[in-house]
Scaffold this active site. Structure first.
Site, PDB file in Angstrom:
ATOM      1  N   CYS A  79      46.320  29.841  39.964  1.00 22.03           N
ATOM      2  CA  CYS A  79      45.594  30.924  40.301  1.00 22.03           C
ATOM      3  C   CYS A  79      44.741  30.836  41.847  1.00 22.03           C
ATOM      4  CB  CYS A  79      44.828  32.707  39.874  1.00 22.03           C
ATOM      5  SG  CYS A  79      45.238  33.644  41.024  1.00 22.03           S
ATOM      6  N   CYS A 189      50.400  30.535  45.983  1.00 17.81           N
ATOM      7  CA  CYS A 189      49.989  31.554  44.963  1.00 17.81           C
ATOM      8  C   CYS A 189      51.408  31.571  43.655  1.00 17.81           C
ATOM      9  CB  CYS A 189      50.664  32.985  45.665  1.00 17.81           C
ATOM     10  SG  CYS A 189      50.425  34.354  44.664  1.00 17.81           S
TER      11      CYS A 189
END
Length: 228
Positions: A79, A189
């Protein structure tokens, strides 16, 4: 190997598949016993439009500590938004944590002068990819016009939408980058990794795939040290 996932929920299982694919690629894993011991903690972080940095930092640090208490050798966090807090957290958690941003930028900079960056608004505001690209002499390109489209895709994916249902939006985002002369784009992402391959023509540097490669390489390195 410890994996701190759940950010977002839909990206965790695909990242685990990337790790297994890297095991097959890097050292020829075939049988069940060939794959790493992995502890995966899916952490529902308090991420929203009004992100509380203190709450995010505490949640991520707590998740890494739980994995450390389970005696993992290292932790990988697929992440980019979480990486905003890792520099501060690393000295506090007692276990090595992989660096996805640096590894991604190293790959993105190969033979490049300008690189697009696609990520959450919080990741872009943090500027980790931007500053790392600049340090390597590469111009980071972030298009404000595409950000509402990116955030729309992320919200829909978190709600359970299929990537194929968002293909037109994805193609529009990539086309806007291409129209500005950007052919290489960091997909910063992990939720957006699922969109790669839906027909948009560009060279994508997938941060999740880079992290999977880095994590398996670290696993192999530690395994070889243990065997020696």
């Amino acid at each position: 190997m410890g994996i701190l996932g759940g950010m977002g929920p839909s990206s965790t299982a695909p990242f685990l598949d990337m790790v297994y694919a890297e095991c097959r690629s890097q050292y020829g894993a075939k049988r069940d016993a060939d794959y790493p011991h992995i502890l995966l903690y899916s952490l529902p972080t308090p991420y929203a439009d009004d992100v509380d940095p203190g709450a995010m930092r505490a949640a991520i640090a707590g998740g890494i500590r739980r994995l450390a208490l389970a005696c993992v050798d290292f932790v990988t966090v697929p992440c980019s938004t979480a990486h905003r807090y890792l520099e501060e957290i690393r000295p506090q958690v007692g276990v090595p944590v992989m660096d996805m941003v640096t590894a991604t930028v190293v790959k993105a900079c190969e033979g490049a002068t300008r690189v697009g960056v696609m990520a959450t608004s919080e990741t872009l505001a943090w500027g980790g990819y931007r500053s790392a690209l600049l340090k390597n002499g590469v111009e980071p390109v972030v298009l404000d016009v595409v950000q509402p489209l990116v955030e729309h895709m992320l919200a829909r994916l978190t709600e359970g939408a299929r990537p194929v249902d968002l293909a037109d939006t994805w193609k529009t985002v990539v086309r806007l980058y291409r129209e500005r002369g950007i052919d290489r784009i960091i997909v910063g992402c992990t939720d957006l990794s699922a969109m790669i391959g839906l027909g948009a023509e560009a060279e994508f540097v997938d941060a999740a795939a880079i992290l999977a490669r880095l994590s398996v390489a670290e696993y192999v390195r530690r395994r070889e040290i243990t065997r020696a």
